[in-house]
Write an enzyme that holds these catalytic residues in place. Structure first.
Site, PDB file in Angstrom:
ATOM      1  N   CYS A  48     -10.722 -73.224  45.016  1.00  0.00           N
ATOM      2  CA  CYS A  48      -9.582 -72.455  44.524  1.00  0.00           C
ATOM      3  C   CYS A  48      -9.188 -71.356  45.508  1.00  0.00           C
ATOM      4  O   CYS A  48      -8.007 -71.075  45.695  1.00  0.00           O
ATOM      5  CB  CYS A  48      -9.899 -71.872  43.152  1.00  0.00           C
ATOM      6  SG  CYS A  48     -10.216 -73.172  41.924  1.00  0.00           S
ATOM      7  N   THR A  49     -10.176 -70.763  46.146  1.00  0.00           N
ATOM      8  CA  THR A  49      -9.898 -69.746  47.161  1.00  0.00           C
ATOM      9  C   THR A  49      -9.212 -70.387  48.360  1.00  0.00           C
ATOM     10  O   THR A  49      -8.224 -69.845  48.885  1.00  0.00           O
ATOM     11  CB  THR A  49     -11.199 -69.039  47.581  1.00  0.00           C
ATOM     12  OG1 THR A  49     -11.747 -68.388  46.426  1.00  0.00           O
ATOM     13  CG2 THR A  49     -10.953 -68.021  48.673  1.00  0.00           C
TER      14      THR A  49
END
Length: 156
Positions: A48-49
């Site tokens: 997600c980062t």
């Protein structure tokens, strides 16, 4: 249970939610602009980062194509605020704790991670035109592919 998949050239499901600042955001707020709406499982996790930072790093290119970016996950506004601050994200993240937006877009469903099955968000992205229609639909997108797919759909 199979996920409901939306198709390009159809109206995008309407939504209203709060962002990291508690402000109400709706699909209608983006009339006249393109929108890259992406769904991700959880703030500050590796994939997600990577996805968020890729969108951050290409934000100017997306804006040049009259597009803005919105992320959606089940995380609360406090987690979103920390995530945005930690990675200097130039876009808002919507709170979808009840999964209503995820369900409307067909991205909430059974997942399997390390042999464990659970309900969660399938990483996906949608490009919506200024009239509120789906231009591109990408289910189970790889984190690094979100930007390339969005730029291609926007003609960039």
């Amino acid at each position: 249970m199979a996920l409901k998949h939306l198709q390009p050239n159809t109206p995008a499901p309407d939504f209203t939610a709060v962002n990291e600042n508690g402000e109400t955001v709706s699909l209608a707020d983006f009339r006249g602009r393109n929108l890259v709406l992406y769904f991700y499982p959880k703030d500050d996790t590796p994939g997600c980062t990577m996805q968020a930072c890729s969108l951050r790093d290409n934000f100017d290119d997306l804006q040049a194509l009259n597009a803005t970016v919105l992320g959606v996950s089940p995380d609360d506004s406090q987690r979103h605020t920390k995530f945005i601050g930690k990675y200097n994200l130039p876009f808002s993240l919507l709170v979808d704790e009840d999964h209503a937006i995820c369900e409307a877009y067909g991205v909430w469903g059974e997942r399997n991670f390390m042999g464990k099955k659970f309900m969660g968000v399938h990483r996906s992205s949608f490009v919506i035109d200024g009239d509120g229609n789906l231009v591109a639909v990408d289910y189970d997108v790889k984190p690094k592919k979100t930007v390339a797919a969005a730029l291609e759909a926007l003609g960039g």
